[in-house]
Design an enzyme around this catalytic site. Structure first.
Site, PDB file in Angstrom:
ATOM      1  N   HIS A 180       0.818  -1.224   0.000  1.00 22.24           N
ATOM      2  CA  HIS A 180       0.000   0.000   0.000  1.00 22.24           C
ATOM      3  C   HIS A 180       0.846   1.266   0.000  1.00 22.24           C
ATOM      4  O   HIS A 180       0.336   2.350   0.323  1.00 22.24           O
ATOM      5  CB  HIS A 180      -0.953  -0.002   1.205  1.00 22.24           C
ATOM      6  CG  HIS A 180      -1.970  -1.121   1.144  1.00 22.24           C
ATOM      7  ND1 HIS A 180      -2.680  -1.525   2.246  1.00 22.24           N
ATOM      8  CD2 HIS A 180      -2.363  -1.915   0.124  1.00 22.24           C
ATOM      9  CE1 HIS A 180      -3.495  -2.530   1.895  1.00 22.24           C
ATOM     10  NE2 HIS A 180      -3.313  -2.793   0.618  1.00 22.24           N
ATOM     11  N   CYS A 191       5.685  20.185 -12.882  1.00 18.47           N
ATOM     12  CA  CYS A 191       4.481  20.443 -13.712  1.00 18.47           C
ATOM     13  C   CYS A 191       3.409  21.214 -12.964  1.00 18.47           C
ATOM     14  O   CYS A 191       2.306  21.406 -13.477  1.00 18.47           O
ATOM     15  CB  CYS A 191       3.904  19.105 -14.207  1.00 18.47           C
ATOM     16  SG  CYS A 191       2.968  18.230 -12.936  1.00 18.47           S
TER      17      CYS A 191
HETATM   18  C1  BV8 Z   1      -7.972  -2.461  -5.515  1.00 17.98           C
HETATM   19  C2  BV8 Z   1      -3.006   2.978   2.293  1.00 17.98           C
HETATM   20  C3  BV8 Z   1      -8.607  -2.634  -7.796  1.00 17.98           C
HETATM   21  C4  BV8 Z   1      -3.635   4.302   2.539  1.00 17.98           C
HETATM   22  C5  BV8 Z   1      -4.801   1.305   2.389  1.00 17.98           C
HETATM   23  C6  BV8 Z   1     -13.114  -7.188  -3.183  1.00 17.98           C
HETATM   24  C7  BV8 Z   1     -14.082  -7.317  -2.210  1.00 17.98           C
HETATM   25  C8  BV8 Z   1     -14.442  -6.218  -1.447  1.00 17.98           C
HETATM   26  C9  BV8 Z   1     -13.829  -4.969  -1.642  1.00 17.98           C
HETATM   27  C10 BV8 Z   1     -12.885  -4.858  -2.612  1.00 17.98           C
HETATM   28  C11 BV8 Z   1     -12.515  -5.963  -3.369  1.00 17.98           C
HETATM   29  N1  BV8 Z   1     -11.533  -5.549  -4.234  1.00 17.98           N
HETATM   30  C12 BV8 Z   1     -11.297  -4.226  -4.070  1.00 17.98           C
HETATM   31  C13 BV8 Z   1     -12.120  -3.775  -3.065  1.00 17.98           C
HETATM   32  C14 BV8 Z   1     -12.197  -2.397  -2.606  1.00 17.98           C
HETATM   33  C15 BV8 Z   1     -11.138  -2.094  -1.558  1.00 17.98           C
HETATM   34  C16 BV8 Z   1     -11.414  -2.806  -0.258  1.00 17.98           C
HETATM   35  O1  BV8 Z   1     -10.823  -3.831   0.027  1.00 17.98           O
HETATM   36  N2  BV8 Z   1     -12.297  -2.227   0.533  1.00 17.98           N
HETATM   37  C17 BV8 Z   1     -12.533  -2.761   1.859  1.00 17.98           C
HETATM   38  C18 BV8 Z   1     -12.796  -1.603   2.819  1.00 17.98           C
HETATM   39  C19 BV8 Z   1     -13.688  -3.727   1.803  1.00 17.98           C
HETATM   40  N3  BV8 Z   1      -9.816  -2.376  -2.034  1.00 17.98           N
HETATM   41  C20 BV8 Z   1      -9.182  -1.486  -2.830  1.00 17.98           C
HETATM   42  O2  BV8 Z   1      -9.716  -0.469  -3.240  1.00 17.98           O
HETATM   43  C21 BV8 Z   1      -7.742  -1.789  -3.211  1.00 17.98           C
HETATM   44  N4  BV8 Z   1      -7.576  -1.559  -4.613  1.00 17.98           N
HETATM   45  O3  BV8 Z   1      -8.467  -3.511  -5.233  1.00 17.98           O
HETATM   46  O4  BV8 Z   1      -7.763  -2.034  -6.833  1.00 17.98           O
HETATM   47  C22 BV8 Z   1      -9.826  -1.778  -7.872  1.00 17.98           C
HETATM   48  C23 BV8 Z   1      -9.773  -0.640  -8.667  1.00 17.98           C
HETATM   49  C24 BV8 Z   1     -10.923   0.167  -8.771  1.00 17.98           C
HETATM   50  C25 BV8 Z   1     -12.095  -0.144  -8.052  1.00 17.98           C
HETATM   51  C26 BV8 Z   1     -12.108  -1.278  -7.206  1.00 17.98           C
HETATM   52  C27 BV8 Z   1     -10.973  -2.093  -7.110  1.00 17.98           C
HETATM   53  C28 BV8 Z   1      -6.793  -0.836  -2.510  1.00 17.98           C
HETATM   54  C29 BV8 Z   1      -6.725  -1.158  -1.031  1.00 17.98           C
HETATM   55  C30 BV8 Z   1      -5.611  -0.326  -0.363  1.00 17.98           C
HETATM   56  C31 BV8 Z   1      -6.205   0.821   0.431  1.00 17.98           C
HETATM   57  N5  BV8 Z   1      -5.144   1.538   1.161  1.00 17.98           N
HETATM   58  N6  BV8 Z   1      -3.780   1.937   2.982  1.00 17.98           N
HETATM   59  C32 BV8 Z   1      -3.519   4.722   3.980  1.00 17.98           C
HETATM   60  O5  BV8 Z   1      -2.923   4.019   4.804  1.00 17.98           O
HETATM   61  O6  BV8 Z   1      -4.046   5.810   4.282  1.00 17.98           O
HETATM   62  S1  BV8 Z   1      -5.626   0.129   3.225  1.00 17.98           S
HETATM   63  C33 BV8 Z   1      -5.460   0.301   4.893  1.00 17.98           C
HETATM   64  O7  BV8 Z   1      -6.152  -0.828   5.458  1.00 17.98           O
HETATM   65  C34 BV8 Z   1      -4.068   0.216   5.504  1.00 17.98           C
HETATM   66  O8  BV8 Z   1      -3.044  -0.077   4.574  1.00 17.98           O
HETATM   67  C35 BV8 Z   1      -4.225  -0.935   6.481  1.00 17.98           C
HETATM   68  O9  BV8 Z   1      -3.045  -1.563   6.749  1.00 17.98           O
HETATM   69  C36 BV8 Z   1      -5.147  -1.764   5.701  1.00 17.98           C
HETATM   70  C37 BV8 Z   1      -5.765  -2.947   6.287  1.00 17.98           C
HETATM   71  O10 BV8 Z   1      -6.175  -2.672   7.573  1.00 17.98           O
HETATM   72  P1  BV8 Z   1      -5.402  -3.451   8.740  1.00 17.98           P
HETATM   73  O11 BV8 Z   1      -3.953  -3.290   8.523  1.00 17.98           O
HETATM   74  O12 BV8 Z   1      -5.926  -4.822   8.815  1.00 17.98           O
HETATM   75  O13 BV8 Z   1      -5.760  -2.575   9.977  1.00 17.98           O
HETATM   76  P2  BV8 Z   1      -7.071  -2.714  10.861  1.00 17.98           P
HETATM   77  O14 BV8 Z   1      -7.091  -1.508  11.740  1.00 17.98           O
HETATM   78  O15 BV8 Z   1      -8.251  -3.030  10.007  1.00 17.98           O
HETATM   79  O16 BV8 Z   1      -6.826  -4.018  11.749  1.00 17.98           O
HETATM   80  C38 BV8 Z   1      -5.759  -4.058  12.647  1.00 17.98           C
HETATM   81  C39 BV8 Z   1      -5.870  -5.398  13.359  1.00 17.98           C
HETATM   82  O17 BV8 Z   1      -4.790  -5.475  14.287  1.00 17.98           O
HETATM   83  C40 BV8 Z   1      -7.149  -5.535  14.161  1.00 17.98           C
HETATM   84  O18 BV8 Z   1      -7.746  -6.798  13.862  1.00 17.98           O
HETATM   85  C41 BV8 Z   1      -6.680  -5.492  15.626  1.00 17.98           C
HETATM   86  O19 BV8 Z   1      -7.419  -6.375  16.440  1.00 17.98           O
HETATM   87  C42 BV8 Z   1      -5.269  -5.974  15.517  1.00 17.98           C
HETATM   88  N7  BV8 Z   1      -4.365  -5.456  16.551  1.00 17.98           N
HETATM   89  C43 BV8 Z   1      -4.388  -4.249  17.151  1.00 17.98           C
HETATM   90  N8  BV8 Z   1      -3.335  -4.163  17.994  1.00 17.98           N
HETATM   91  C44 BV8 Z   1      -2.636  -5.322  17.887  1.00 17.98           C
HETATM   92  C45 BV8 Z   1      -3.293  -6.150  16.967  1.00 17.98           C
HETATM   93  N9  BV8 Z   1      -2.847  -7.374  16.639  1.00 17.98           N
HETATM   94  C46 BV8 Z   1      -1.721  -7.798  17.253  1.00 17.98           C
HETATM   95  N10 BV8 Z   1      -1.032  -7.051  18.141  1.00 17.98           N
HETATM   96  C47 BV8 Z   1      -1.459  -5.821  18.478  1.00 17.98           C
HETATM   97  N11 BV8 Z   1      -0.767  -5.094  19.374  1.00 17.98           N
HETATM   98 ZN    ZN Z   2       4.302  16.880 -11.641  1.00 18.97          ZN
END
Ligand code: BV8
Ligand code: ZN
Length: 261
Positions: free
Chosen positions: A135, A166
């Site tokens: 990402h 640009c």
């Molecule tokens: C794409 C960068 C093609 C920006 C991020 C298929 C099905 C459904 C949806 C989709 C699909 N295909 C595509 C999609 C849409 C979308 C998507 O997945 N939506 C989700 C919300 C359903 N995906 C996309 O758009 C991707 N692109 O597929 O391109 C396309 C093109 C056009 C149209 C459609 C598709 C792009 C996805 C990338 C987005 N960018 N980050 C930024 O950071 O600002 S994603 C973002 O979420 C971060 O990178 C983050 O890392 C990531 C995932 O979240 P997690 O890391 O899991 O974090 P979270 O808080 O959720 O969970 C943390 C976990 O840790 C928790 O469970 C917690 O309990 C645990 N925890 C907490 N503390 C601890 C711990 N565990 C252990 N120890 C601890 N101490």
């Molecule tokens: Zn530029």
């Protein structure tokens, strides 16, 4: 809950993990291992996870509503400021024991691929070399028009900095929702998934695609899947081993139990 999964109770600080002997065997013998990490791995470094409620000024926004091209087009300054706020936190954050344990694993395992969804760069700071940043990286800034990178964009208090080449708007070098992942990184991650004998899913809620599909595909292709997460996720029932607790505690114990490191 699958029959052959071992689910550990919620972790307490005092507990030292007792690894199932079969997992120790797998890991000692494994020559090809992949690990997918998410925001939970950086939580013990003081960085908010993606789904944690935002704080202060940002509490009123959901990350999914800011991390999109549409949000940037509508209000570039708001999105720029959100990333500037997170960049500052990432800059001052330090790797935690979980990051260092993963860097150690890379030394013990002939082919170890670290696939991260995190944009904070902490795996590399901890010494991991073979890192795939699916990402992007919040510390890097590029032109939204011509892609020119710049690490000296000047004062951004009143307006989003513009490209020196640009005059396009500068943006963080991260992958927003609805944007495609960098091809080379994704291809390398899929290849690591195909070839690995053990696949770790660590600190991720497993809801963001396509990263979250990797663990399920690894399982379907016969890899041993190990989840380390603070709480159950959609992967837990499929995982061969699931440790629920802090990755910064579990990973060092695992490295010690398997490699003595
Ligand atoms: C794409 C960068 C093609 C920006 C991020 C298929 C099905 C459904 C949806 C989709 C699909 N295909 C595509 C999609 C849409 C979308 C998507 O997945 N939506 C989700 C919300 C359903 N995906 C996309 O758009 C991707 N692109 O597929 O391109 C396309 C093109 C056009 C149209 C459609 C598709 C792009 C996805 C990338 C987005 N960018 N980050 C930024 O950071 O600002 S994603 C973002 O979420 C971060 O990178 C983050 O890392 C990531 C995932 O979240 P997690 O890391 O899991 O974090 P979270 O808080 O959720 O969970 C943390 C976990 O840790 C928790 O469970 C917690 O309990 C645990 N925890 C907490 N503390 C601890 C711990 N565990 C252990 N120890 C601890 N101490
Ligand atoms: Zn530029």
């Amino acid at each position: 809950m699958c029959a052959d999964c071992i689910h550990y109770p919620n972790w307490t600080d005092a507990m030292m993990i007792t690894l199932p002997p079969e997992l120790i065997t797998y890991l000692k013998k494994a020559t090809r291992v992949a690990a997918l990490t998410g925001a939970g791995v950086s939580q013990e470094s003081g960085l908010r996870t993606f789904r944690d409620a935002q704080a202060g000024l940002w509490a009123q926004y959901r990350p999914e509503d800011l991390a999109t091209p549409g949000a940037f087009a509508r209000d570039p300054k708001l999105v720029w400021d959100w990333y500037a706020h997170r960049r500052e936190s990432a800059k001052f954050a330090k790797p935690n024991a979980g990051h260092y344990a993963l860097a150690a694993m890379e030394k013990y395992i002939p082919e170890f691929t670290l696939i991260t969804q995190n944009v904070d760069g902490l795996h590399r700071v901890a010494g991991s070399m073979n890192v795939l940043e699916l990402h992007g990286n919040i510390l890097n800034v590029r032109c939204s028009e011509c892609g020119t990178f710049d690490d000296n964009w000047g004062d951004d208090s009143l307006a989003v900095p513009r490209c020196k080449k640009c005059n396009g708007l500068m943006r963080p070098d991260v992958v927003w929702f609805e944007e495609s992942l960098p091809r080379a990184q994704l291809d390398a991650a899929v290849n690591a998934m195909h070839t690995c004998q053990v696949f770790f899913s660590i600190g991720t809620s497993g809801v963001v695609h396509p990263a979250s599909a990797l663990a399920h595909a690894a399982k379907a292709e016969g890899a041993v899947v190990v989840e380390i997460n603070a709480e159950p996720t959609p992967l837990t029932a499929k995982a061969d081993f699931a440790f629920h607790g802090k990755s910064g505690e579990i990973l060092p114990d695992l490295v010690k139990a398997v490699w003595g490191g």
